[in-house]
Design a protein around this motif. Structure first.
Motif, short mmCIF file in Angstrom:
data_model
loop_
_atom_site.label_atom_id
_atom_site.label_comp_id
_atom_site.label_asym_id
_atom_site.label_seq_id
_atom_site.Cartn_x
_atom_site.Cartn_y
_atom_site.Cartn_z
N ILE A 231 42.54 35.86 39.91
CA ILE A 231 41.32 35.86 40.72
C ILE A 231 41.23 34.57 41.53
O ILE A 231 40.99 34.60 42.74
N GLU A 232 41.45 33.46 40.88
CA GLU A 232 41.42 32.17 41.58
C GLU A 232 42.54 32.09 42.62
O GLU A 232 42.34 31.58 43.73
N GLY A 233 43.72 32.64 42.29
CA GLY A 233 44.85 32.63 43.23
C GLY A 233 44.60 33.48 44.46
O GLY A 233 44.97 33.09 45.57
N ILE A 234 43.97 34.63 44.26
CA ILE A 234 43.64 35.50 45.40
C ILE A 234 42.69 34.77 46.35
O ILE A 234 42.91 34.73 47.56
N ILE A 235 41.64 34.19 45.78
CA ILE A 235 40.65 33.50 46.61
C ILE A 235 41.29 32.31 47.34
O ILE A 235 41.06 32.11 48.54
N GLU A 236 42.11 31.55 46.65
CA GLU A 236 42.78 30.42 47.30
C GLU A 236 43.73 30.89 48.40
O GLU A 236 43.83 30.25 49.44
N ASN A 237 44.42 32.00 48.18
CA ASN A 237 45.33 32.53 49.20
C ASN A 237 44.55 32.99 50.43
O ASN A 237 44.99 32.77 51.56
#
Length: 124
Positions: A94-100
């Motif tokens: 979830i954090e990776g998607i938002i950062e991407n």
């Protein structure tokens, strides 16, 4: 640099050619407006960045992702509810998607800094 040549003839359909010679037709009526078209393009950018996370991290390309995007023009805010068909979705994902999205969504980079963005990532 991104460039496009567009035209309207009869009605409201927009015929466009991008800088890489790709041709597009935006089927619109007088009820549609630029914010409708912008919101569709913006949702596509967010979807591509969401899928890009899974491709880069897990080499998964065949993954269903949906988005409910609401853009509140008057209050200068948008909310993206992103539904991912990935059963092992973790907090790190979830954090990776938002950062991407924040890193790669060029449309969001063009928005004013005072536009409030919220993202909600859920399992589909």
């Amino acid at each position: 640099m991104y460039k496009v040549k567009s035209k309207l003839d009869k009605g409201f359909d927009v015929f466009a050619k991008s800088s890489n010679e790709q041709e597009y037709v935006l089927k619109m009526t007088e009820a549609d407006g630029p914010m409708d078209v912008f919101t569709v393009a913006f949702s596509g950018c967010i979807l591509m960045c969401s899928k890009g996370y899974f491709f880069r991290k897990y080499e998964i390309l065949d993954l269903s992702i949906e988005i409910d995007l609401s853009f509140d023009y008057e209050n200068r805010a948008y909310h993206a509810e992103i539904k991912v068909d990935y059963p092992d979705l973790t907090k790190e994902d979830i954090e990776g998607i938002i950062e991407n999205i924040k890193l790669r969504c060029k449309i969001s980079h063009l928005l004013s800094d005072d536009v409030k963005a919220t993202y909600e990532i859920i399992k589909k």
